[in-house]
Scaffold this motif. Structure first.
Motif, PDB file in Angstrom:
ATOM      1  N   GLN A   1      65.223  -6.539  45.326  1.00 26.60           N
ATOM      2  CA  GLN A   1      65.802  -5.657  44.315  1.00 26.60           C
ATOM      3  C   GLN A   1      66.559  -4.497  44.966  1.00 26.60           C
ATOM      4  O   GLN A   1      67.593  -4.061  44.460  1.00 26.60           O
ATOM      5  CB  GLN A   1      64.713  -5.128  43.376  1.00 26.60           C
TER       6      GLN A   1
ATOM      7  N   ARG B   1      69.983  -5.733  45.832  1.00 29.03           N
ATOM      8  CA  ARG B   1      70.798  -5.849  44.617  1.00 29.03           C
ATOM      9  C   ARG B   1      71.298  -4.484  44.158  1.00 29.03           C
ATOM     10  O   ARG B   1      72.476  -4.310  43.852  1.00 29.03           O
ATOM     11  CB  ARG B   1      69.987  -6.479  43.491  1.00 29.03           C
TER      12      ARG B   1
ATOM     13  N   TRP C   1      75.100  -9.156  38.707  1.00 32.52           N
ATOM     14  CA  TRP C   1      74.283  -7.961  38.933  1.00 32.52           C
ATOM     15  C   TRP C   1      74.964  -6.720  38.369  1.00 32.52           C
ATOM     16  O   TRP C   1      74.315  -5.866  37.767  1.00 32.52           O
ATOM     17  CB  TRP C   1      74.019  -7.763  40.414  1.00 32.52           C
TER      18      TRP C   1
ATOM     19  N   ASP D   1      73.655  -4.322  35.311  1.00 33.52           N
ATOM     20  CA  ASP D   1      73.537  -2.872  35.495  1.00 33.52           C
ATOM     21  C   ASP D   1      74.324  -2.116  34.435  1.00 33.52           C
ATOM     22  O   ASP D   1      73.831  -1.130  33.877  1.00 33.52           O
ATOM     23  CB  ASP D   1      74.028  -2.485  36.894  1.00 33.52           C
TER      24      ASP D   1
END
Length: 99
Positions: free
Chosen positions: A10, A13, A44, A48
């Protein structure tokens, strides 16, 4: 032949998304620099963006969001109870008036 998927931490990312957001570089260029597929990074970035639009900009922490959800549920329940009491009172008045 089965395709093997790479797993990314994570932190990785988040860092990749932050690079796109803060540098303004195209997703394809950042993905190429990091050695990942541009479609993966695009996913991703989209996740977000949605997360930020869905409430991250409201300035509430996790505890405050949980409390807000609890208070909204409680408010809905109290409204329902109030409505039931109003209907009961109306029926009681109607019954006591002999109608």
């Amino acid at each position: 032949m089965a395709e093997t998927r790479r797993r990314f931490e994570q932190d990785f990312r988040d860092g990749a998304v932050r690079l796109v957001r803060e540098t303004g570089k195209p997703i394809a260029q950042v993905a190429r620099d990091l050695g990942i597929k541009d479609g993966t990074l695009a996913n991703w970035v989209n996740i977000d963006r949605r997360r930020r639009q869905d409430g991250a900009d409201d300035g509430l922490g996790e505890d405050e969001k949980a409390e807000l959800a609890r208070l909204r549920r409680e408010n809905a329940e109290l409204r329902m109870r109030c409505d039931v009491l109003k209907r009961s009172l109306a029926l009681w008045v109607e019954d006591s008036m002999g109608r």
